[in-house]
Design an enzyme around this catalytic site. Structure first.
Site, PDB file in Angstrom:
ATOM      1  N   LYS A  14       0.840  -1.130   0.021  1.00 39.67           N
ATOM      2  CA  LYS A  14       0.001  -0.159  -0.388  1.00 39.67           C
ATOM      3  C   LYS A  14       0.814   1.138  -0.474  1.00 39.67           C
ATOM      4  O   LYS A  14       2.027   1.467   0.514  1.00 39.67           O
ATOM      5  CB  LYS A  14      -0.754  -0.317   1.880  1.00 39.67           C
ATOM      6  CG  LYS A  14      -1.746   1.198   1.278  1.00 39.67           C
ATOM      7  CD  LYS A  14      -2.659   0.701   2.189  1.00 39.67           C
ATOM      8  CE  LYS A  14      -3.773   1.879   2.960  1.00 39.67           C
ATOM      9  NZ  LYS A  14      -4.481   1.074   3.646  1.00 39.67           N
TER      10      LYS A  14
ATOM     11  N   SER B  86      -9.312   1.618   3.472  1.00 36.68           N
ATOM     12  CA  SER B  86      -8.697   2.030   2.465  1.00 36.68           C
ATOM     13  C   SER B  86      -7.745   1.615   1.748  1.00 36.68           C
ATOM     14  O   SER B  86      -7.161   1.710   0.638  1.00 36.68           O
ATOM     15  CB  SER B  86      -8.024   3.330   3.308  1.00 36.68           C
ATOM     16  OG  SER B  86      -7.307   1.866   4.241  1.00 36.68           O
TER      17      SER B  86
ATOM     18  N   SER C  30      -9.687  -1.286   7.321  1.00 36.36           N
ATOM     19  CA  SER C  30      -9.371  -0.527   5.800  1.00 36.36           C
ATOM     20  C   SER C  30      -8.210  -2.232   5.265  1.00 36.36           C
ATOM     21  O   SER C  30      -8.025  -1.748   4.189  1.00 36.36           O
ATOM     22  CB  SER C  30      -8.288  -0.148   5.634  1.00 36.36           C
ATOM     23  OG  SER C  30      -8.760   1.689   5.947  1.00 36.36           O
TER      24      SER C  30
END
Ligand SMILES: [Mg+2]
Ligand SMILES: [Zn+2]
Lengths: 487, 102, 491
Positions: free
Chosen positions: C81, C156, C180
């Site tokens: 990420k 997310s 997330s």
């Protein structure tokens, strides 16, 4: 005319830079000066993702300082973020301590009149990180240097217990001595390692009614002198303002003023205490600190006798003057040298003279502290004993001490090498006296005549003997021999 | 219906947050923040007297590092992401109100 | 051949690489050809490093050829990420404010991946600063759900979940502040593990809510999550909140992973099922039936304070975020407004220009909650509620080994569906948020599909620092079902 009584009231906010090798929350080295922005890492640059880790030494030093200031050390303390935006504060929050500082409720004693101490209460002392520096150069911009960002600071807040510029100065000097004694800080005001911000106002009694003037916080104070003068200046400025406007604390807000050292005045920086909203909250990146009583006691055992206590003890125990005791206790290394020399048999007053006159002069000339001069207590004691025994004269002490800084030879060896040993052998000196008498019949006659020239002539002969002895004659014995010769 | 947080408060918060918002955005946030806050006040249904606030899930303390120097980034790397710099310093428009610092 | 390689587990592929039967270069090439094919549709990556990856793969291959020892992830193409700092490429956090930010240091997890010879092929899209549940808040790119390109991948860590699900990397790292990792994993039909707070170093993870954030793996099966944990878990001197291994030792997460838990007791709380779609609930119920079939016992537990977790979370997370994001000011790094009048405008204009709406909204909310006069009513109150929520979990775990819940009330929703109603979006995190507030580990595993053929995730929760047990429980289900083997066909 109405009667006006006026008392100035001062509290201090003090920041002391701790004597650690590295910053508060990262491993960047702490050094004075250096290339701008060279001692910066992701943590003190506030880069995204970086995290703070506490410096153990900084914590220990501040606890020692808290103990020396007679504070109560908390068993639980934590870190908070104080938010405000400023270019020298890369995270735009400062890691500090808000509602649970590591220490509170202490006091410091300051010398006021000779031999008297006044107790100034300490509200709290907490640990925090310093900001960087904004440099305002010519041109339409400012420069930001983060070398200082993250430096460990001890913030000390006093109660408004001081009532004159000289008391504020005395506290500043006393605090500097304490932190230097404990090795907590180098505490140089010039280097910004110790910064004072007095909060000043007046309590005025006018026509039997009490008024308090609005509090002024004074900044930009780079010396003890500036500190004292700025407080005195505020005293008269606020009185004038009050008499002219009648403004009191309730009516006017706190203001910030900067000290202009060149003009000797304070200048208004910020009128209203702008609505600061620091949004303190516990820093989630740091764990709280739990202090056991054993740990606190261990820190306490690392403390030493504090300077003011030492100073008072020297007066009492060694019968030194207040002034001499003050000189000797100004620096811990000097006090330790003094005490060491006395312990090894040096007569206190004699040792004091050697250190406070010859020693400090040498240090001054070298631009160093006495601790860095290669002089040990044994050497000082030896010199003191030689003076005491009339083996050397007092003036020779300085020459020996100066030589000591360069070699590791003993005091005696140096004295001999420099031909400083006084001739005390009566028969040798008698020969010299006889020769002088033979060479100066006129003076001898003058002495013998007992007239008004007699005293001067005796001095003249004395001088001649010393000259012949190349200054190495013990004056006491020479004068005894002369006395014997002339009956 | 009166909003939980009015436009003046939103403006104040925007200022504290250093966000230069248009008046449309301020109005929009006033509405959204109001309904979020209203929802958040659901917490008041709970009696939390005597409950210890929990700032940290970890029950550990005293994480220290030793006072040993590590290598810093050096000036070049420190300034490498700066929007404006002169090779030595970060540059910002002239700061006139020095007293704004803490 | 290349598709075949990519259908292997991480364990199998790295074993083949280690034995020299497949080269790391082959694996990396396979991943990049998959990226070439799929990325234009899915949009999971913010940056890829093809040359560097191939170079690194060759290095690892030659190490193996020379008979040298290689790490646990030898040769595996992995992605992270884009909120984890890397010295290679940019670290953007999905934000315009960091679009050109190049970190001068690697996050602790990145160092660990590299030390175990992983090949980091790229960095993945996300909601800006990890604020969101759909990846629609990315300031830089749109990512879609590989199962249905009209739907969100969740968030997310939407890029991470989408990339793993569509075979554009072998495994990925995400971060989880309120769900997330788990929610996008469930939306994309992969495994997502949020470890215990303090298990994985946060050093180099761009902070959102510092007391809640935790990095974890997204993988195609449970054992791969264990393999990734074997690499990333452990203490880090640079993170004060990473737990000392003397207090919480790090086990080998693969060692007993095939061993089920005998006499497993599953806690089920009505509060954790309220409001969920019927199809989601029925998939969860079916999954629990599977466990019952394996000999598990189900007990009902009471979680009276879970209903307040969204409220407490949106105060605590935004309060921390308002402070964490203060550093993005256009002074030392990141976007600066073009012609600031004064230094104050450097702050207010740069931030206004480069932060997206959701980020601004949360900064505003958090600033308000901490501001003078409101601190006690919002922030302090939320910390107390957090305390109550944690005791709900502590109490529950006295009665059961694990708690099972849906991950999200719905399967992947349509792009744009929830974007105009922030509160509705927040409420979709209701099942995952309490876990972050309590600091315990949680996993999402694929447990079924709805009528639109969208994956449903089962959330399993265990007490702090029992990831090993959590993985074993998850593996029990996986070992007798096929859901995790299905891959999206639409892209
Ligand atoms: Mg301070
Ligand atoms: Zn640093």
């Amino acid at each position: 005319m109405s009667s006006v009584e006026c008392k100035v009231v001062i509290g201090l906010e003090i920041h002391v830079q701790l004597l650690t090798k590295t910053k508060m929350f990262c491993g960047c080295a702490l050094e004075f000066a250096g290339e701008p922005n060279s001692r910066v890492c992701p943590v003190c640059l506030g880069l995204p993702g970086s995290l703070p880790v506490m410096n153990r030494k900084a914590f220990e030093l501040s606890v020692m300082a808290g103990l020396a200031l007679n504070c109560k050390i908390a068993n639980f303390t934590k870190w908070d973020r104080k938010s405000y935006y400023y270019p020298d504060l890369p995270k735009n929050y400062q890691i500090s301590q808000y509602d649970l500082p590591f220490s509170e409720h202490g006091f410091i004693e300051i010398p006021v009149n000779s031999g008297d101490a006044k107790r100034i209460r300490i509200t709290r002392a907490h640990l925090e990180e310093d900001a960087g520096k904004n440099v305002h150069t010519a041109g339409n911009f400012s420069q930001v240097d983060l070398n200082r960002a993250g430096t460990p600071l001890l913030e000390i807040v006093t109660e408004p217990d001081m009532n004159s510029g000289s008391e504020v100065r005395a506290l500043a000097i006393e605090l500097q001595r304490i932190v230097q004694y404990l090795g907590v800080s180098e505490a140089s005001m010039q280097k910004g390692q110790m910064r004072f911000e007095p909060n000043v106002n007046l309590h005025i009694i006018k026509d039997g009614k009490e008024y308090k003037t609005p509090i002024t916080e004074v900044k930009n104070l780079n010396s003890f002198r500036a500190l004292e003068e700025s407080v005195n200046y505020e005293h008269s400025r606020q009185l004038e303002e009050f008499l002219a406007t009648g403004k009191t604390m309730e009516m006017g807000n706190k203001s910030t003023r900067g000290w202009d050292a060149d003009r000797g005045v304070t200048v208004l920086q910020r009128e209203k205490e702008e609505a600061h909203d620091y949004r303190y909250f516990p820093d989630p990146d740091l764990l709280p600190v739990k202090l056991t009583d054993e740990w606190i006691e261990d820190m306490r055992s690392k403390l030493c006798e504090l300077p003011l206590q030492k100073q008072f003890r020297y007066v009492k125990e060694f019968k030194l003057s207040e002034y001499d005791a003050g000189v000797l206790t100004a620096e811990r290394a000097v006090a330790e040298l003094f005490e060491g020399a006395v312990e090894q048999g040096g007569e206190p007053k004699r040792v004091c003279n050697i250190i406070s006159q010859a020693g400090l002069k040498l240090a001054n000339e070298a631009g160093r502290s006495m601790a860095e001069l290669n002089i040990d207590a044994e050497g000082v004691a030896a010199i003191a004993k030689m003076v005491e025994a009339n083996e050397i004269n007092a003036g020779a002490a300085g020459a020996i001490l100066a030589e000591m800084t360069k070699t590791d030879k003993s005091a005696k060896a140096i004295a001999e090498e420099l031909n400083l040993i006084q001739k005390s052998d009566a028969s040798e000196l008698e020969g010299l006296v006889d020769a002088v008498i033979a060479e100066n019949p006129q003076a001898v006659d003058d002495v013998k005549s007992g007239g008004k020239k007699s005293k001067a002539a005796r001095g003249f002969l004395m001088g001649k003997v010393m000259q012949k002895a190349k200054g190495q004659a013990n004056p006491k014995i020479v004068s005894q021999i002369l006395a014997k010769k002339f009956g | 219906m009166a909003q939980k947080i009015d436009i003046d408060q939103v403006r104040k918060v925007a200022n504290l947050s250093r966000l230069d918002l248009s008046s449309e955005q301020l109005t929009e946030f006033a509405g959204q923040l109001s309904s979020i806050l209203e929802y958040v006040e659901k917490m008041n249904e709970l009696d939390t007297d005597g409950v210890e606030p929990l700032a940290h899930c970890l029950e550990v303390s005293n994480c220290f590092r030793e006072d040993i120097a590590k290598e810093s980034l050096g000036t070049d790397k420190t300034l490498s992401n700066a929007p404006e710099q002169d090779g030595q310093f970060f540059i910002v428009p002239k700061i006139l109100d020095e007293s704004n610092a803490s | 051949m290349s598709d075949e390689l990519l259908s292997l587990s991480c364990r199998k592929l790295t074993e083949l690489i280690r034995r020299g039967e497949v080269s790391s270069r082959k694996a990396v090439e396979a991943v990049f050809s998959s990226i070439e094919k799929t990325e234009p549709v899915v949009g999971a990556y913010l940056s890829t490093f093809i040359d560097e990856s191939l170079e690194r793969a060759d290095e690892i291959d030659s190490k193996i050829a020379a008979g040298k020892k290689v790490g646990k992830l030898a040769g595996l193409p992995i992605a992270v990420k884009d909120n984890m700092c890397t010295t290679f490429g940019a670290t953007t956090c999905g934000s315009k404010i960091l679009e050109n930010f190049h970190a001068p240091y690697n996050a602790a997890v990145i160092e660990r991946l590299l030390a175990e010879d992983a090949v980091i092929v790229g960095k993945l899209n996300m909601d800006e600063f990890a604020m969101g549940s759909s990846t629609e808040n990315s300031g830089l790119k749109k990512t879609v759900n590989p199962w249905d390109v009209n739907r969100v991948p969740g968030g997310s860590s939407g890029g991470s979940a989408a990339a793993v699900a569509s075979g554009m990397c072998m495994a990925a790292l995400g971060s989880d502040t309120g769900g997330s990792i788990r929610q996008p994993a469930s939306f994309c039909g992969v495994v997502g593990l949020k470890p215990t707070y303090g298990r994985v170093s946060r050093y180099g993870l761009v902070a959102y809510g510092s007391s809640l954030d935790q990095i974890g793996p997204l993988t195609r099966d449970v054992a791969d999550a264990g393999l990734m944990m074997n690499v990333i878990a452990g203490h880090d001197d640079n993170d004060s909140t990473s737990v000392n291994e003397k207090i919480a030792p790090v086990p080998d997460y693969l060692e007993n992973i095939e061993k089920g838990i005998e006499g497993l007791t599953i806690g089920v709380a009505p509060q954790f099922h309220a409001g969920a779609d019927v199809e989601v609930l029925s998939a969860i119920e079916d999954a629990i039936e599977v466990y019952k079939g394996l000999g598990a016992k189900v007990v009902e537990i009471d979680m009276p304070h879970i209903d307040y977790s969204v409220a407490a979370y949106y105060v605590i997370a935004t309060a921390e975020a308002s402070s964490n994001l203060a550093r993005f000011d256009g002074v030392h790094y990141g976007h600066r407004t073009a012609k600031p009048e004064d230094y104050i405008e450097v702050y207010s204009k740069s931030r206004a220009e480069a932060f997206g709406t959701e980020v601004k909204r949360r900064i505003m909310l958090g600033t308000y909650a901490l501001s003078s006069g409101y601190y006690d009513a919002y922030y302090l109150k939320a910390l107390k509620v957090r305390s109550l929520i944690r005791s709900d979990f502590t109490g529950a775990f006295e009665k059961c080994d694990c708690i099972m819940t849906p991950v999200s009330p719905t399967t992947a929703f349509k792009i744009g569906e929830n974007i105009d109603d922030p509160l509705k979006m927040y409420l979709s995190d209701i099942y995952t948020i309490g876990v972050n507030l309590a600091g315990i580990p949680g996993i999402s595993i694929p447990c079924g599909f709805d009528g639109n053929d969208l994956p449903v995730g089962l959330q399993i929760l265990t007490p702090a620092f029992t990831e090993s047990k959590l993985l074993r429980i998850a593996r029990m289900f996986e070992s007798c079902t096929e859901f995790h083997k299905r891959r999206p066909q639409k892209v």
